[in-house]
Structures are given as C-alpha cells and as structure tokens.
Design an enzyme around this catalytic site. Structure first.
Site, PDB file in Angstrom:
ATOM      1  N   HIS A   2     -11.088   1.991   3.204  1.00 36.53           N
ATOM      2  CA  HIS A   2     -10.489   2.814   2.146  1.00 36.53           C
ATOM      3  C   HIS A   2     -11.479   3.138   0.966  1.00 36.53           C
ATOM      4  CE1 HIS A   2      -6.261   1.668   3.065  1.00 36.53           C
ATOM      5  NE2 HIS A   2      -6.657   2.164   4.134  1.00 36.53           N
ATOM      6  N   ASP A  38      -6.933  -4.540  10.724  1.00 38.31           N
ATOM      7  CA  ASP A  38      -6.277  -3.162  10.597  1.00 38.31           C
ATOM      8  C   ASP A  38      -6.769  -2.167  11.451  1.00 38.31           C
ATOM      9  OD1 ASP A  38      -4.576  -1.042   9.991  1.00 38.31           O
ATOM     10  OD2 ASP A  38      -4.863  -1.261   7.933  1.00 38.31           O
ATOM     11  N   HIS A  62      -8.279  -6.193   4.815  1.00 37.81           N
ATOM     12  CA  HIS A  62      -7.832  -5.628   6.259  1.00 37.81           C
ATOM     13  C   HIS A  62      -9.206  -5.082   6.814  1.00 37.81           C
ATOM     14  CE1 HIS A  62      -3.343  -4.322   5.647  1.00 37.81           C
ATOM     15  NE2 HIS A  62      -3.559  -5.836   5.738  1.00 37.81           N
ATOM     16  N   GLU A 122      -3.033  -2.732  -2.506  1.00 36.88           N
ATOM     17  CA  GLU A 122      -4.011  -2.245  -1.672  1.00 36.88           C
ATOM     18  C   GLU A 122      -4.494  -0.920  -1.924  1.00 36.88           C
ATOM     19  OE1 GLU A 122      -5.173  -1.287   3.183  1.00 36.88           O
ATOM     20  OE2 GLU A 122      -3.138  -2.262   2.708  1.00 36.88           O
ATOM     21  N   ASP A 127     -10.101   3.820  10.986  1.00 37.42           N
ATOM     22  CA  ASP A 127      -9.276   2.847  11.733  1.00 37.42           C
ATOM     23  C   ASP A 127      -9.693   2.478  12.989  1.00 37.42           C
ATOM     24  OD1 ASP A 127      -7.632   1.407   9.774  1.00 37.42           O
ATOM     25  OD2 ASP A 127      -6.614   3.317   9.638  1.00 37.42           O
ATOM     26  N   LYS A 174      -6.566   2.762  -1.697  1.00 30.23           N
ATOM     27  CA  LYS A 174      -7.443   3.712  -1.029  1.00 30.23           C
ATOM     28  C   LYS A 174      -7.889   4.973  -1.500  1.00 30.23           C
ATOM     29  CE  LYS A 174      -6.117   6.082   3.444  1.00 30.23           C
ATOM     30  NZ  LYS A 174      -5.236   6.143   4.505  1.00 30.23           N
ATOM     31  N   ASP A 185     -11.023   6.706   6.598  1.00 30.18           N
ATOM     32  CA  ASP A 185     -10.427   5.748   7.083  1.00 30.18           C
ATOM     33  C   ASP A 185      -9.702   5.929   8.261  1.00 30.18           C
ATOM     34  OD1 ASP A 185      -8.874   3.193   7.117  1.00 30.18           O
ATOM     35  OD2 ASP A 185      -7.046   4.457   6.026  1.00 30.18           O
ATOM     36  N   ASP A 227      -9.643  -3.264   1.920  1.00 33.52           N
ATOM     37  CA  ASP A 227      -9.657  -2.469   3.397  1.00 33.52           C
ATOM     38  C   ASP A 227     -10.836  -1.965   3.396  1.00 33.52           C
ATOM     39  OD1 ASP A 227      -9.480  -0.696   5.549  1.00 33.52           O
ATOM     40  OD2 ASP A 227      -7.325  -0.816   5.730  1.00 33.52           O
ATOM     41  N   TRP A 253       0.939  -1.109   0.029  1.00 33.79           N
ATOM     42  CA  TRP A 253      -0.046  -0.200   0.063  1.00 33.79           C
ATOM     43  C   TRP A 253       0.924   1.475  -0.017  1.00 33.79           C
ATOM     44  CZ3 TRP A 253      -0.088   4.001   3.772  1.00 33.79           C
ATOM     45  CH2 TRP A 253      -0.953   5.171   3.432  1.00 33.79           C
TER      46      TRP A 253
END
Length: 411
Positions: free
Chosen positions: A255, A319, A279, A219, A289, A221, A287, A252, A178
């Site tokens: 993302h 993640d 993820h 990955e 997390d 985003k 994002d 993810d 990523w």
C-alpha cells in the site's frame, strides 16, 4: 545435515533449537479470501470493487463455506507454526443474506466453532467494498450522509463481532478498518473528505470494548484502480489519527510507493506505539497482492520483528490473492515463505551485529552480514518442518492429489 548446521550456527552464537522453538510460537494470521478470490458468501454484493482486482480463473475456487473450510484444513496441514485466521464480513454464515450494517456475532458462530476445534485464533475486518453502498468510491468519507451513516453502522457492527470473538476465544481479535475512499482525478477538496472520515471514525470508536478482547487498527493505502489521484485514508492521516485516539496502525507492504519499505516503518512506529499490525503481501508495481516469496523485503520485515524482540508487539497477517494458479498452492507458498523468513531472522546474531554498528565497525558489519547469507539455513528449515509435522520440499504432491481428487470436481 541438521547436526552439521547446528554446530556451525553455534560458532556464530546462534542456538538453532531455541530459534525453532521461538518460530513455532509466533502467530501468523492466514487470510480466508485467497480461497475464493475475495468473493465471500453474499449473493447480491456484485463484482469485486474498491480498487481491488483478482486476475485469473484457475479451476477449483471455493464456492461456499464447506468448500472454503475444507480447503483451509488442507492449507493448514502444509504450514508450520502457530496459526490464526483472518475473516472479512462478507464471509458471514447465515440462513438468509443479512445487510452488512446488521451483521452480528451469531453470524460468525460457525467460524468460531470451527476455529476453536482447531485451536486457531480469529481476526476480523470491516468490509466497505464490493457493495452497492460503496459504488461511488466513497464510504466513511462520503458527502452523502446516508452512505456515510450506513458504513458507520457497519463498522460498529464489525467491531462488536470482533470483541465478541476475542472474548469467546480467549485472545484479542484484531479488527481492521480499510476503506477504498478516493478519487480518480485531481480533487477540488482534499480536506473535507478527511474531516468526514475523522468524524466517522470517532463515532465508530466511541463504543468502548476491552483491549483484552479487541485490538483496533486502521489501514492506509496509496491508491487503487479508479482511485489514482487521491486517497482519503492516507498513511499520514491514519498515523496521526491512531496516535491521538489510542488505537494502532496496520502496515500493508503493498500500500505504499515502491521506494517505501515497510521494514523501515516497523521500527519507526514501534518507537511510538506498543503494537503494530501487518498485512504481508508482494506488490508488483502497485498493490497487486502477489503471493509472498522468500524475497529481500520479506526477510527484512521478519528481521525487524525479531531483532527488536517485537514478536508480541507486531501482529502478523497475510494478504494476497492469486486466481491464476492453484489457490491451495498460493496460500501455502506465501505462508510457508513468511515462516521461512521468521526462522531465517531468528538464526541471525542480531546482538553481535548491533554492537558492530554502535561501535562504528561498519566494514566488519558488512562482511558478517554477507557471510550470514550462506550459512546452511536450508538444513534448519527442513528440520523445523519435520518437527512441526508438515511436509518438506515435496509438499506440492499433496496439493496435486487434492486438486485431482477434490478441486477438479468443482465446475
């Protein structure tokens, strides 16, 4: 309570014993970076960057490898199921700091020894952020040859490490690339960076390793802080790249645009690819997390894995990173919740529901989908935890004790 639940689920055609056994066999890769706010062990890398941000300053952060490994042992004792660990490059264990384009397998031997002792598989990530050579916001797509070549060397080095880990541990090591590359404002050239990124990736993947040792994924985003207007490594770019290069895509769920659902993307990609990587996180508007909760989209992600019998095709990683609460608790809550989602999905009569859809019985399908929600799942979950020798609903008491005895001494 479990015996009663077992009988009731049987009436729906669900074998709870089989479900628990299957859940215990599905590997989930825990991310090492929750324990220290993505800091890593480097001394010269500088602050977290690349559109990533960790908020909070809760006491007890891991400051070195010994503390991080000790914290991981505590977390794993609270989590059921088959376990893996996901590492980033800046968690290399060395006598003196090694440039990221010169990292090598020997710098991760201590991690391998630690993991083997615990029968835990390792996964690996390139780390092109929080570094002086990433200060422009561009790495593999940079117009600066010096910068771009540095990160090409870095990714070649990390793939070599991942392939070595996979060979040594006897199971493929997932290797993720990523990059944060993007622009704050409206770009004058959208194509050029992507052409440079394509060529850089081609150079990185020109080195061939056995798929028995490494699984290569890219990955995407949507955006990051300071990179709001343009991202070179977009979803469309990486899906097209992976499909034409014989590698895979990592999804993810933080993302994408808030109206996009990774649970829908999983079966879409499985119709083309034989593997998809994840993820799993929880995004709040962006994002961010946040710690994974037992929420609707997490349940849907798990359902898509189970209903499509894709337990061996979907490579699950976690993640998230929260520094505003106890980090051990954050780790454990998220990991337990995804295990909970997997077990919940395994207790659904998917074949019966698919038949209703295919035969156009949509009224009955809706009714059954709603009735399933109130089946006694909690009793099966507690039984699963008991059989996995991990604590049940009172697990937080162990975290409080560890905070008092260990974390409170970290200044």
């Amino acid at each position: 309570m479990y015996d009663s639940a077992k009988t009731l689920y049987k009436e729906w055609g669900v074998d709870t014993e089989k479900a628990m056994k299957k859940c215990a066999s599905i590997p989930v890769s825990l991310h090492c970076w929750q324990g220290d706010d993505v800091t890593g062990f480097e001394k010269s890398a500088g602050p977290l960057s690349g559109g990533i941000q960790t908020t909070g300053n809760y006491p007890g952060k891991a400051r070195n490898k010994d503390e991080l490994m000790k914290d991981l042992d505590v977390v794993y004792s609270l989590i059921p199921g088959k376990k893996r660990l996901n590492l980033h490059t800046h968690y290399a264990i060395t006598d003196s700091e090694v440039p990221r384009d010169q990292v090598a397998p020997e710098h991760f031997k201590a991690w391998l020894d630690w993991a083997k002792k615990r029968k835990i598989g390792l996964d690996f990530n390139a780390t092109p952020f929080s570094h002086p050579m990433a200060s422009s916001g561009m790495t593999l797509s940079s117009p600066d040859n010096k910068v771009r070549d540095y990160w090409i060397r870095h990714c070649k080095a990390t793939r070599k490490i991942a392939a070595w880990l996979g060979e040594q541990q006897g199971s493929p090591c997932l290797h993720d690339i990523w990059i944060p590359d993007g622009l704050k404002d409206i770009p004058a050239d959208r194509l050029g960076p992507r052409e440079r990124l394509r060529d850089a990736l081609d150079e990185i993947y020109s080195v061939k390793y056995s798929k028995e040792h490494i699984i290569d994924v890219v990955e995407s985003k949507l955006f990051g802080i300071g990179l709001e207007s343009y991202t070179a490594g977009s979803s469309e770019f990486y899906i097209a790249y992976a499909a034409t290069r014989g590698i895979y895509v990592l999804l993810d769920n933080g993302h994408y645009h808030p109206t996009e659902l990774v649970s829908d993307k999983i079966p879409a990609l499985l119709s083309i690819f034989d593997k998809v990587a994840l993820h799993v996180t929880r995004s709040v508007h962006w994002d961010s997390d946040h710690v994974v909760l037992f929420a609707d989209e997490i349940k849907e992600i798990a359902k898509e894995i189970i209903r499509n019998k894709a337990e061996d095709k979907v490579l699950i990683g976690l993640d998230y990173f929260d520094a505003s609460i106890n980090r051990i608790a954050a780790w454990a809550v998220g990991a337990r919740n995804f295990q909970k989602a997997l077990l919940y999905a395994l207790l659904i009569p998917h074949d019966k529901l698919k038949q209703l859809q295919d035969s156009g019985q949509f009224s009955k399908l809706m009714v059954l989908q709603e009735e399933i929600k109130t089946l006694p799942f909690g009793a099966v979950w507690e039984e699963y935890l008991k059989r996995q020798n991990v604590p049940g609903a009172d697990w937080f008491g162990q975290v409080e004790k560890y905070e008092k005895d260990v974390l409170s001494g970290r200044k």
